[in-house]
Motif scaffolding. Structure first.
Motif, PDB file in Angstrom:
ATOM      1  N   GLU A   1       0.826  -1.210   0.000  1.00 12.17           N
ATOM      2  CA  GLU A   1       0.000   0.000   0.000  1.00 12.17           C
ATOM      3  C   GLU A   1       0.857   1.257   0.000  1.00 12.17           C
ATOM      4  O   GLU A   1       0.553   2.220  -0.695  1.00 12.17           O
TER       5      GLU A   1
ATOM      6  N   THR B   1      -8.991   4.841  -3.963  1.00 13.64           N
ATOM      7  CA  THR B   1      -7.554   5.060  -3.783  1.00 13.64           C
ATOM      8  C   THR B   1      -7.219   6.420  -3.205  1.00 13.64           C
ATOM      9  O   THR B   1      -6.073   6.672  -2.838  1.00 13.64           O
TER      10      THR B   1
ATOM     11  N   SER C   1      -3.116   2.991  -7.841  1.00 13.84           N
ATOM     12  CA  SER C   1      -3.599   1.637  -7.594  1.00 13.84           C
ATOM     13  C   SER C   1      -3.054   0.724  -8.674  1.00 13.84           C
ATOM     14  O   SER C   1      -2.952   1.124  -9.837  1.00 13.84           O
TER      15      SER C   1
END
Length: 211
Positions: free
Chosen positions: A133, A205, A210
């Motif tokens: 992430e 997002t 992403s």
């Protein structure tokens, strides 16, 4: 018997890391101001295309360490870590009078920061995507492994069927009959385990890339 199992993984193979990832602090500041990080803005670097038309870029790209470039993935790094703890209980009936049984139960927990990753961002065990992430903070990725199965039961049994010459059943069988009905066994293996953790996918997002 009661036993403990444990392992620690250090400098494990990591998924691709985007070294040109936008600053999450900058994106958060833009969102707090009501701005859309994906919105197009005039290129502050004065770049133009072959026809002399000025480029546009996004606030997201301007938040990158190298704003004139896109994603830059570093493959083959070894920054990942893992840890595994387990307690096991085993009960065994040793082979006696034609019957043997072994049962064990394992309670375990596996934790890491990049489960089952490979270079194209998909997991080797088909558990889902493994891009991180926030490549700038791998500690945020620390969680239970995607393949973590908390409970596991195993049962193994072996039964030598009491049939044929000198056995409980058909003990008076002749050689031909004994060749047909004697020497048979029943063997069983049963495994039950709990399911894998649910992997939550980021739906919005919030201006971050992403993959």
């Amino acid at each position: 018997t009661i036993s403990y199992l444990g392992s620690k993984g250090t400098h494990l193979y990591s998924p691709p890391l985007d070294v040109n990832y936008p600053s999450t602090a900058t994106i958060a500041q833009e969102l707090s101001q009501g701005l859309d990080p994906s919105a197009s803005v005039p290129d502050p670097f004065g770049r133009v295309n072959a026809n002399g038309t000025p480029f546009t870029t996004t606030l997201q790209n301007l938040a990158r360490p190298y704003p004139t470039l896109g994603d830059i993935f570093l493959a083959g790094s070894t920054h990942s870590n893992s840890i595994y703890h387990a307690g096991a209980v085993e009960i065994e009936r040793r082979y006696n009078r034609g019957l043997g049984i072994r049962f064990n139960y394992t309670w375990s927990k596996s934790i890491d920061d990049s489960s089952d990753s490979n270079l194209d961002g998909t997991s080797l065990g088909n558990f889902g995507a493994t891009y991180v992430e926030n490549p700038n903070n791998l500690k945020q990725e620390r969680s239970v492994s995607t393949y973590d199965a908390r409970h596991r039961f195993n049962l193994v049994s072996n039964w030598d069927l009491p049939m044929g010459q000198g056995r409980l059943l058909f003990h008076g069988a002749g050689k031909f009959a004994d060749a047909l009905i004697g020497g048979w066994q029943l063997n069983g293996i049963e495994t039950l385990r709990s399911g894998y953790p649910l992997s939550v996918i980021l739906g919005n997002t919030n201006g971050l890339p992403s993959y």
